[in-house]
Design a protein around this motif. Structure first.
Motif, PDB file in Angstrom:
ATOM      1  N   SER A  11       0.827  -1.214   0.000  1.00  0.00           N
ATOM      2  CA  SER A  11       0.000   0.000   0.000  1.00  0.00           C
ATOM      3  C   SER A  11       0.854   1.253   0.000  1.00  0.00           C
ATOM      4  O   SER A  11       0.564   2.218  -0.719  1.00  0.00           O
ATOM      5  N   TYR A  53       2.420   1.705  -3.449  1.00  0.00           N
ATOM      6  CA  TYR A  53       1.420   2.169  -4.411  1.00  0.00           C
ATOM      7  C   TYR A  53       1.113   3.655  -4.199  1.00  0.00           C
ATOM      8  O   TYR A  53       1.091   4.444  -5.144  1.00  0.00           O
ATOM      9  N   GLU A  54       0.857   4.040  -2.959  1.00  0.00           N
ATOM     10  CA  GLU A  54       0.552   5.435  -2.655  1.00  0.00           C
ATOM     11  C   GLU A  54       1.739   6.346  -2.961  1.00  0.00           C
ATOM     12  O   GLU A  54       1.573   7.433  -3.521  1.00  0.00           O
ATOM     13  N   ASN A 105       4.154   5.886  -5.179  1.00  0.00           N
ATOM     14  CA  ASN A 105       4.283   6.021  -6.629  1.00  0.00           C
ATOM     15  C   ASN A 105       3.205   6.954  -7.187  1.00  0.00           C
ATOM     16  O   ASN A 105       3.473   7.765  -8.074  1.00  0.00           O
ATOM     17  N   ALA A 106       1.988   6.851  -6.653  1.00  0.00           N
ATOM     18  CA  ALA A 106       0.909   7.730  -7.093  1.00  0.00           C
ATOM     19  C   ALA A 106       1.195   9.173  -6.696  1.00  0.00           C
ATOM     20  O   ALA A 106       0.926  10.108  -7.461  1.00  0.00           O
ATOM     21  N   ARG A 107       1.741   9.382  -5.511  1.00  0.00           N
ATOM     22  CA  ARG A 107       2.079  10.742  -5.049  1.00  0.00           C
ATOM     23  C   ARG A 107       3.207  11.352  -5.871  1.00  0.00           C
ATOM     24  O   ARG A 107       3.239  12.563  -6.095  1.00  0.00           O
ATOM     25  N   GLY A 133      -2.606  12.040  -5.493  1.00  0.00           N
ATOM     26  CA  GLY A 133      -2.104  10.686  -5.280  1.00  0.00           C
ATOM     27  C   GLY A 133      -3.077   9.628  -5.768  1.00  0.00           C
ATOM     28  O   GLY A 133      -3.617   9.723  -6.875  1.00  0.00           O
ATOM     29  N   CYS A 134      -3.351   8.643  -4.931  1.00  0.00           N
ATOM     30  CA  CYS A 134      -4.271   7.551  -5.278  1.00  0.00           C
ATOM     31  C   CYS A 134      -5.681   8.052  -5.541  1.00  0.00           C
ATOM     32  O   CYS A 134      -6.396   7.509  -6.377  1.00  0.00           O
ATOM     33  N   ALA A 165      -6.242   8.917  -9.093  1.00  0.00           N
ATOM     34  CA  ALA A 165      -6.401   7.734  -9.944  1.00  0.00           C
ATOM     35  C   ALA A 165      -7.783   7.115  -9.751  1.00  0.00           C
ATOM     36  O   ALA A 165      -8.451   6.740 -10.721  1.00  0.00           O
ATOM     37  N   ILE A 166      -8.229   7.029  -8.512  1.00  0.00           N
ATOM     38  CA  ILE A 166      -9.549   6.460  -8.223  1.00  0.00           C
ATOM     39  C   ILE A 166     -10.641   7.325  -8.842  1.00  0.00           C
ATOM     40  O   ILE A 166     -11.591   6.812  -9.445  1.00  0.00           O
TER      41      ILE A 166
END
Length: 161
Positions: free
Chosen positions: A70, A73-74, A76-78, A85-86, A89-90
């Motif tokens: 988690s 993932y967070e 990389n999104a940030r 961030g996530c 994407a969501i």
């Protein structure tokens, strides 16, 4: 140099980046192997090594792997989207779902309309360009008037599938 983790003689990615000794009790070693330095680099950038270490130490061993996944993932999104961030994407995926649901409802309505035309024997010949179902104006192939319930924010069609 002491052995890092369970079966490696080089320091884990975290200890290598932090330039510190990697001991056999290193909390990072099982989750940030030496051959994946990018994995820890983004986590360190976003959360900080001290915070990650504290989080991992507070969790039971069987939950640490999921926590690291988690965090990676967070992080990389940030790095890609520092503001959302996530969540960005969501949100983007939710918008795609909403759009696809609307397109699906339109396609299903068109299928119903075509089946109704077929069952009543009505065709769109040059002499009969208007549709008795949709009025006398010719419509495009995927045109339809659709009432959509927007109260729940998901653009659900008013009829069941």
């Amino acid at each position: 140099m002491k052995e890092c983790g369970k079966n490696s003689s080089s320091p884990c990615a975290a200890c290598k980046l932090l330039r510190r000794r990697c001991g056999h009790d290193c909390v990072f070693a099982p989750y940030f192997p030496a051959d994946e330095p990018h994995k820890f680099a983004n986590v360190h950038k976003v959360f900080g090594a001290s915070n990650v270490s504290k989080m991992l130490r507070e969790l039971p061993g069987h939950k640490r792997g999921d926590a690291v996944s988690s965090m990676v993932y967070e992080a990389n999104a940030r790095v890609r989207d520092p503001v959302y961030g996530c969540v960005g994407a969501i949100s983007s995926l939710q918008q795609q779902i909403d759009m696809l649901r609307t397109q699906l409802a339109m396609a299903q309505a068109e299928v119903v309309q075509l089946r109704l035309r077929q069952s009543t024997g009505i065709t769109n010949s040059p002499t009969n360009s208007g549709s008795p179902i949709m009025g006398s104006q010719p419509k495009g192939y995927f045109h339809m008037d659709l009432d959509v319930d927007q109260s729940n924010g998901f653009n659900e069609p008013m009829w069941p599938y």
